[in-house]
Design a protein around this motif. Structure first.
Motif, PDB file in Angstrom:
ATOM      1  N   ARG A 108      -1.430   3.049  -6.894  1.00  0.00           N
ATOM      2  CA  ARG A 108      -0.350   3.739  -6.183  1.00  0.00           C
ATOM      3  C   ARG A 108       0.755   2.747  -5.810  1.00  0.00           C
ATOM      4  O   ARG A 108       0.658   2.038  -4.803  1.00  0.00           O
ATOM      5  CB  ARG A 108      -0.883   4.420  -4.920  1.00  0.00           C
ATOM      6  CG  ARG A 108      -1.892   5.494  -5.270  1.00  0.00           C
ATOM      7  CD  ARG A 108      -2.225   6.400  -4.128  1.00  0.00           C
ATOM      8  NE  ARG A 108      -3.016   7.526  -4.625  1.00  0.00           N
ATOM      9  CZ  ARG A 108      -3.466   8.524  -3.895  1.00  0.00           C
ATOM     10  NH1 ARG A 108      -3.197   8.559  -2.622  1.00  0.00           N
ATOM     11  NH2 ARG A 108      -4.167   9.497  -4.436  1.00  0.00           N
ATOM     12  N   ASP A 249      -7.085   5.872   0.698  1.00  0.00           N
ATOM     13  CA  ASP A 249      -6.459   7.176   0.919  1.00  0.00           C
ATOM     14  C   ASP A 249      -5.469   7.086   2.066  1.00  0.00           C
ATOM     15  O   ASP A 249      -4.313   7.513   1.957  1.00  0.00           O
ATOM     16  CB  ASP A 249      -7.552   8.211   1.240  1.00  0.00           C
ATOM     17  CG  ASP A 249      -6.961   9.581   1.524  1.00  0.00           C
ATOM     18  OD1 ASP A 249      -6.055   9.993   0.787  1.00  0.00           O
ATOM     19  OD2 ASP A 249      -7.403  10.223   2.503  1.00  0.00           O
ATOM     20  N   ASP A 253      -1.009   6.580   1.936  1.00  0.00           N
ATOM     21  CA  ASP A 253      -0.046   7.516   2.529  1.00  0.00           C
ATOM     22  C   ASP A 253       0.943   6.773   3.418  1.00  0.00           C
ATOM     23  O   ASP A 253       2.138   7.081   3.434  1.00  0.00           O
ATOM     24  CB  ASP A 253      -0.760   8.611   3.335  1.00  0.00           C
ATOM     25  CG  ASP A 253      -0.968   9.879   2.523  1.00  0.00           C
ATOM     26  OD1 ASP A 253      -1.043   9.774   1.278  1.00  0.00           O
ATOM     27  OD2 ASP A 253      -1.054  10.970   3.120  1.00  0.00           O
TER      28      ASP A 253
HETATM   29 MG    MG Z   1      -4.496  11.115   0.267  1.00  0.00          MG
END
Ligand code: MG
Ligand code: IPM
Length: 376
Positions: A108, A249, A253
């Motif tokens: 990411r 996770d 964000d």
């Molecule tokens: Mg997430």
């Protein structure tokens, strides 16, 4: 090159932005002399309506036959979450795909575009130091895939989620992260909670062993609570961050908000064969679905990641990234990144893609493609 791509638009803005990413893939195929055969499949609420399942067998089979998966977004409006069409929709579709294909590594990137610095929620002096980081998240271990249990004991309800890590799961993620760091600015931060969790102690132990194989990369350990703080206090210190599924996770964000819009965030989920699923992690944005105003950049950049990581087409991938940046440079802005400056041109989903396609057309064709791989 001839490849088949499984295209899964999903729900909400998914189909709208997917249509635009497909235009970009078509343009790349034409310009660079490739053939990309696209096979469409349903997932999420749209699949539930037709098949009564968020991830039908037919979709899995189309994904299995493809050389890569380009995924949109799934999920319903917050007010309808309890309807069978939407209940557990993300879990049933995304987590099942991750497990089914053993997508062990999730990439990411989070970058503040120089053209969009004012959108970042951080102070200008922090943004000016440059924010360009990559979170490498382990994706098939941790509490996500342990035993989940809810029961009653001594007259009260209790619940447990088993969080487990094996040595090899940690190794795969950490190796992948070192490989990425080598190709970037040569720094890796491994994030854990080794002062409390046994899984984190193992994580750190294994990560340090792997680090010995990469003396050319600067390596550090960081506790997750500190990392959350550092991401906001001074994100320019990070190049590549590698961490467990749950921490990844949450931290990804936090990192995704630094550029100021989720409409810019792309991601790749890869397995050991470099088979991958590429998706914008920003969600289905039901609140703006159907209006033609969503930012297509996240989906387009996900397609760029697909070309790079699954097909080894670095030049093509770079051409897309450059075309996106050139369009931002020219002032094109979808609503959520429009700040009202005189040089900006407020555009809708299709117009943003048209600008990107024009810039792609201008790009020069280079043939030096190098394969990037997730180590086995
Ligand atoms: Mg997430
Ligand atoms: C993500 C999402 C998923 C996750 C959800 C939808 C299950 O938040 O991809 O980050 O928690 O992994």
């Amino acid at each position: 090159m001839k490849k088949t791509i499984a295209v899964v638009p999903g729900d909400g803005i998914g189909p709208e932005v997917m249509q635009e990413a497909v235009k970009v893939l078509d343009a790349v195929a034409e310009k660079f002399g490739h053939q990309f055969d696209l096979v469409y499949a349903l997932a999420g609420g749209s699949a539930y309506e037709k098949y009564g399942s968020h991830l039908p067998e037919e979709t899995l089979s189309i994904c299995e036959k493809g050389d890569a998966i380009l995924f949109g977004s799934v999920g319903g409006p917050v007010s309808e979450m309890q309807l069978p069409k939407w209940k557990d929709c993300e879990r049933n579709s995304i987590l099942t795909l991750r497990k089914h294909f053993s997508f062990a590594v999730n990439l990411r990137p989070s970058r503040v575009y120089p053209q969009l610095q004012s959108l970042s929620p951080l102070k200008p002096e922090l943004v000016a130091k440059g924010i360009d980081l990559l979170i490498v998240r382990e994706l098939v271990g941790d509490a996500y895939f342990g035993v989940h249990k809810k029961d009653v004991a001594d007259g009260e309800r209790y619940a447990t989620d088993e969080a487990k890590y094996t040595e090899s799961q940690v190794k795969v993620a950490v190796h992948a992260a070192f490989e990425c760091a080598r190709k970037r600015r040569g720094k890796l931060t491994s994030v854990d909670k080794a002062n409390v969790l046994t899984t984190s102690k193992l994580w750190r132990e294994v990560a340090e062993e792997v680090a010995a194989e990469y003396p050319d990369v600067e390596y550090e350990n960081m506790l997750v609570d500190n990392c959350a703080m550092q991401l906001i206090r001074d994100p320019s210190q990070f190049d590549v961050i590698v961490t467990s599924n749950m921490f990844g996770d949450i931290l990804s964000d936090a990192a995704a908000v630094l550029p100021g819009s989720l409409g810019l965030a792309a991601s790749a989920s890869l397995n050991k064969d470099n088979f991958g699923l590429y998706e914008p992690p920003g969600g289905s944005a039901q609140d703006i679905a159907g209006q033609g105003v969503a930012n297509p950049i996240a989906q387009i950049l996900s397609a760029a990641m697909l070309l790079k990581y699954s097909f080894g087409l670095e030049a093509e991938s770079k051409a897309i990234e450059d075309a996106v940046e050139a369009s931002l440079e020219e002032g094109y802005r979808t609503g959520e990144i429009y700040s009202g400056e005189a040089f900006e041109k407020r555009v809708n989903t299709k117009q943003m893609t048209e600008a990107i396609l024009r810039n792609l057309e201008k790009a020069s064709v280079s043939v030096c493609n190098e394969k990037v791989s997730v180590p086995k």
